[in-house]
Design an enzyme around this catalytic site. Structure first.
Site, PDB file in Angstrom:
ATOM      1  N   ASN A  18     -13.550 -20.512  41.849  1.00 17.82           N
ATOM      2  CA  ASN A  18     -13.280 -19.072  42.045  1.00 17.82           C
ATOM      3  C   ASN A  18     -13.476 -18.616  43.489  1.00 17.82           C
ATOM      4  O   ASN A  18     -13.100 -17.496  43.831  1.00 17.82           O
ATOM      5  CB  ASN A  18     -14.142 -18.233  41.101  1.00 17.82           C
ATOM      6  CG  ASN A  18     -13.574 -18.228  39.689  1.00 17.82           C
ATOM      7  OD1 ASN A  18     -12.623 -17.508  39.405  1.00 17.82           O
ATOM      8  ND2 ASN A  18     -14.112 -19.064  38.814  1.00 17.82           N
ATOM      9  N   LYS A 103     -17.703 -19.706  31.913  1.00 21.14           N
ATOM     10  CA  LYS A 103     -18.138 -18.336  31.584  1.00 21.14           C
ATOM     11  C   LYS A 103     -17.639 -17.979  30.192  1.00 21.14           C
ATOM     12  O   LYS A 103     -16.556 -18.422  29.808  1.00 21.14           O
ATOM     13  CB  LYS A 103     -17.565 -17.356  32.617  1.00 21.14           C
ATOM     14  CG  LYS A 103     -18.068 -17.642  34.026  1.00 21.14           C
ATOM     15  CD  LYS A 103     -17.157 -17.086  35.099  1.00 21.14           C
ATOM     16  CE  LYS A 103     -17.520 -17.609  36.466  1.00 21.14           C
ATOM     17  NZ  LYS A 103     -17.035 -18.993  36.726  1.00 21.14           N
ATOM     18  N   GLY A 172     -25.383 -21.407  42.558  1.00 20.64           N
ATOM     19  CA  GLY A 172     -25.780 -20.018  42.312  1.00 20.64           C
ATOM     20  C   GLY A 172     -26.718 -19.538  43.404  1.00 20.64           C
ATOM     21  O   GLY A 172     -27.094 -20.308  44.305  1.00 20.64           O
ATOM     22  N   GLU A 202     -30.603 -24.630  50.788  1.00 19.77           N
ATOM     23  CA  GLU A 202     -29.657 -23.635  51.330  1.00 19.77           C
ATOM     24  C   GLU A 202     -30.459 -22.494  51.962  1.00 19.77           C
ATOM     25  O   GLU A 202     -29.997 -21.827  52.881  1.00 19.77           O
ATOM     26  CB  GLU A 202     -28.764 -23.122  50.190  1.00 19.77           C
ATOM     27  CG  GLU A 202     -27.537 -22.392  50.657  1.00 19.77           C
ATOM     28  CD  GLU A 202     -26.580 -22.024  49.531  1.00 19.77           C
ATOM     29  OE1 GLU A 202     -26.893 -22.294  48.346  1.00 19.77           O
ATOM     30  OE2 GLU A 202     -25.531 -21.432  49.833  1.00 19.77           O
ATOM     31  N   ASP A 277     -16.606 -25.330  50.724  1.00 19.51           N
ATOM     32  CA  ASP A 277     -17.437 -24.495  49.863  1.00 19.51           C
ATOM     33  C   ASP A 277     -16.575 -23.476  49.097  1.00 19.51           C
ATOM     34  O   ASP A 277     -16.377 -23.615  47.897  1.00 19.51           O
ATOM     35  CB  ASP A 277     -18.529 -23.773  50.678  1.00 19.51           C
ATOM     36  CG  ASP A 277     -19.736 -23.389  49.848  1.00 19.51           C
ATOM     37  OD1 ASP A 277     -19.844 -23.843  48.704  1.00 19.51           O
ATOM     38  OD2 ASP A 277     -20.583 -22.626  50.356  1.00 19.51           O
ATOM     39  N   ASP A 278     -16.112 -22.456  49.795  1.00 17.45           N
ATOM     40  CA  ASP A 278     -15.294 -21.394  49.176  1.00 17.45           C
ATOM     41  C   ASP A 278     -14.218 -21.009  50.187  1.00 17.45           C
ATOM     42  O   ASP A 278     -14.359 -20.018  50.909  1.00 17.45           O
ATOM     43  CB  ASP A 278     -16.161 -20.164  48.882  1.00 17.45           C
ATOM     44  CG  ASP A 278     -17.291 -20.474  47.897  1.00 17.45           C
ATOM     45  OD1 ASP A 278     -17.008 -20.636  46.711  1.00 17.45           O
ATOM     46  OD2 ASP A 278     -18.454 -20.566  48.338  1.00 17.45           O
TER      47      ASP A 278
HETATM   48  P1  IMP Z   1     -17.041 -20.415  40.135  1.00 13.78           P
HETATM   49  O1  IMP Z   1     -18.213 -21.217  39.649  1.00 13.78           O
HETATM   50  O2  IMP Z   1     -15.729 -21.117  40.023  1.00 13.78           O
HETATM   51  O3  IMP Z   1     -17.015 -19.045  39.492  1.00 13.78           O
HETATM   52  O4  IMP Z   1     -17.250 -20.208  41.710  1.00 13.78           O
HETATM   53  C1  IMP Z   1     -18.035 -19.179  42.272  1.00 13.78           C
HETATM   54  C2  IMP Z   1     -19.505 -19.425  41.989  1.00 13.78           C
HETATM   55  O5  IMP Z   1     -19.952 -20.594  42.678  1.00 13.78           O
HETATM   56  C3  IMP Z   1     -20.428 -18.313  42.505  1.00 13.78           C
HETATM   57  O6  IMP Z   1     -20.502 -17.255  41.596  1.00 13.78           O
HETATM   58  C4  IMP Z   1     -21.741 -19.059  42.689  1.00 13.78           C
HETATM   59  O7  IMP Z   1     -22.431 -19.184  41.457  1.00 13.78           O
HETATM   60  C5  IMP Z   1     -21.285 -20.453  43.113  1.00 13.78           C
HETATM   61  N1  IMP Z   1     -21.302 -20.566  44.581  1.00 13.78           N
HETATM   62  C6  IMP Z   1     -20.273 -20.421  45.431  1.00 13.78           C
HETATM   63  N2  IMP Z   1     -20.673 -20.612  46.693  1.00 13.78           N
HETATM   64  C7  IMP Z   1     -21.979 -20.899  46.642  1.00 13.78           C
HETATM   65  C8  IMP Z   1     -22.952 -21.222  47.643  1.00 13.78           C
HETATM   66  O8  IMP Z   1     -22.723 -21.283  48.848  1.00 13.78           O
HETATM   67  N3  IMP Z   1     -24.222 -21.426  47.187  1.00 13.78           N
HETATM   68  C9  IMP Z   1     -24.565 -21.391  45.874  1.00 13.78           C
HETATM   69  N4  IMP Z   1     -23.658 -21.114  44.925  1.00 13.78           N
HETATM   70  C10 IMP Z   1     -22.379 -20.873  45.311  1.00 13.78           C
HETATM   71 ZN    ZN Z   2     -21.424 -24.307  47.300  1.00 19.60          ZN
END
Ligand code: IMP
Ligand code: ZN
Length: 338
Positions: A18, A103, A172, A202, A277-278
């Site tokens: 996400n 989720k 998280g 982190e 990462d994102d």
């Molecule tokens: P998802 O798991 O596909 O919904 O991706 C987004 C989620 O990944 C966020 O809501 C966090 O729980 C986790 N996340 C994304 N980037 C980080 C980070 O840099 N550190 C820790 N958790 C992260």
């Molecule tokens: Zn991450």
């Protein structure tokens, strides 16, 4: 150099689903699945990728809600997964490990969520030249029971699709939840053959860092606040640190790119991989991260190839898949020797 890095066959080992949708893909998803007009979205998208200088990590976690809404239906989640894979493939990523937190809501259970992602990965792999694995994520700010459910589902899915579901991500908000509470669930996953990728150090939390190092992991996310002895531990145990330059700087855990620990890791020859990462939230790509490393630390072509080789070694791919990637990398570098 830029062209060389953009076309280099790359390996992405730390990508949250996400967080990995670029703005254009978010617009495409919103329009095609929910019929939202792009104009409605412009201001929201701007806010999504804008970081104030001195932003705090805590604030970053609020950003994800925007995309989570769009992936809260099966159709949205399916579309988003395929778009994310497409975008990595477009960036010449030959191998991708996607992580995502299952989720549950009125539309989907956690099982539905993971099954939808697995099916979408299969669809995407039929369309694009890329191999994709899945690491279901445990969100440390959710209850331990959720983590237990995630591990149970992952073990089940791994039985059906061992080529796709290969590990567990622990992530998280690091200022929430206690790592030790999640150790039994993580241990169970490990005992049954799933690899562990753990967001570790982190933030500066020496007690937790000690617990995590003692517990062990296959790969370490960020490792920003590891001490020199922590780096030495990673080297001794051959645990790579997943370095995410733009993410760390934009989320404020590292002050500038030049202050990033990648430099120290390179100098001390600690295992490391370069990741995004994102890439949606942080408005980057894996190629951009290589370019940034080249511009900031003067990484040469052969060092970039070396980093890709390390990523292949530390991926959760099968030996055959690793061999195929090495051959692809080798044939690319042969063609670009001069
Ligand atoms: P998802 O798991 O596909 O919904 O991706 C987004 C989620 O990944 C966020 O809501 C966090 O729980 C986790 N996340 C994304 N980037 C980080 C980070 O840099 N550190 C820790 N958790 C992260
Ligand atoms: Zn991450």
């Amino acid at each position: 150099m830029i062209k060389f890095l953009r076309e280099l066959p790359k390996v992405e080992l730390h990508a949250h689903l996400n967080g990995s949708l670029c703005i254009d893909s978010i617009r495409e998803l919103a329009e095609n699945v929910y019929g939202k007009q792009a104009e409605e979205f412009t201001a929201m998208c701007e806010r999504f990728i804008t970081f104030e200088k001195g932003a705090k990590l805590n604030e970053c976690f609020e950003k994800f809600g925007f995309v989570h809404e769009l992936t809260s239906t099966r159709k949205g989640l399916q579309y988003a997964t395929e778009l994310a894979v497409r975008d990595f493939a477009k960036d010449n990523v030959m191998y991708l490990e996607l992580r995502t937190t299952p989720k549950s809501n009125a539309n989907m259970s956690r099982r539905d969520y993971l099954e939808t992602v697995v099916e979408s990965i299969k669809n995407a792999c039929n369309q694009y030249a890329i191999t994709v694995k899945l690491l279901p994520s445990i969100n440390r700010s959710e209850p331990v029971e959720v983590a237990e459910e995630t591990v149970a589902l992952s073990l089940e899915l791994c039985q059906n699709d061992p080529d796709i579901v290969v590990g567990i991500d622990f992530s998280g908000n690091p200022s929430q939840g206690k790592f030790s509470d999640f150790m039994p669930a993580l241990e169970l996953a490990r005992k049954h053959g799933l690899k562990l990728a753990v967001h570790c150090a982190e933030i500066d939390n020496p007690t937790e860092i000690r617990e995590m190092l003692k517990f062990g992991m296959s790969r370490c996310g960020h490792g920003t606040f590891l001490s020199s002895s922590g780096f030495a531990h990673m080297k001794d145990h051959n645990i790579p640190i997943e370095c995410c330059l733009t993410s760390n700087v934009k989320s404020g855990t590292v002050s500038t790119v030049s202050a990033h620990h990648l430099k120290e890791l390179m100098e001390a020859d600690v295992p490391k991989v370069l990741c995004t990462d994102d890439c949606g939230v942080f408005d980057t790509t894996l190629s951009d991260e290589f370019i940034l490393a080249n511009e900031t630390f003067g990484l040469t072509k052969s060092q970039c190839i070396g980093l890709t080789m390390e990523a292949i070694q530390h991926s959760f791919a099968t030996p055959q898949e690793k061999l195929k990637m090495k051959m692809q990398l080798y044939s690319y570098t042969r063609r670009h020797e001069n």
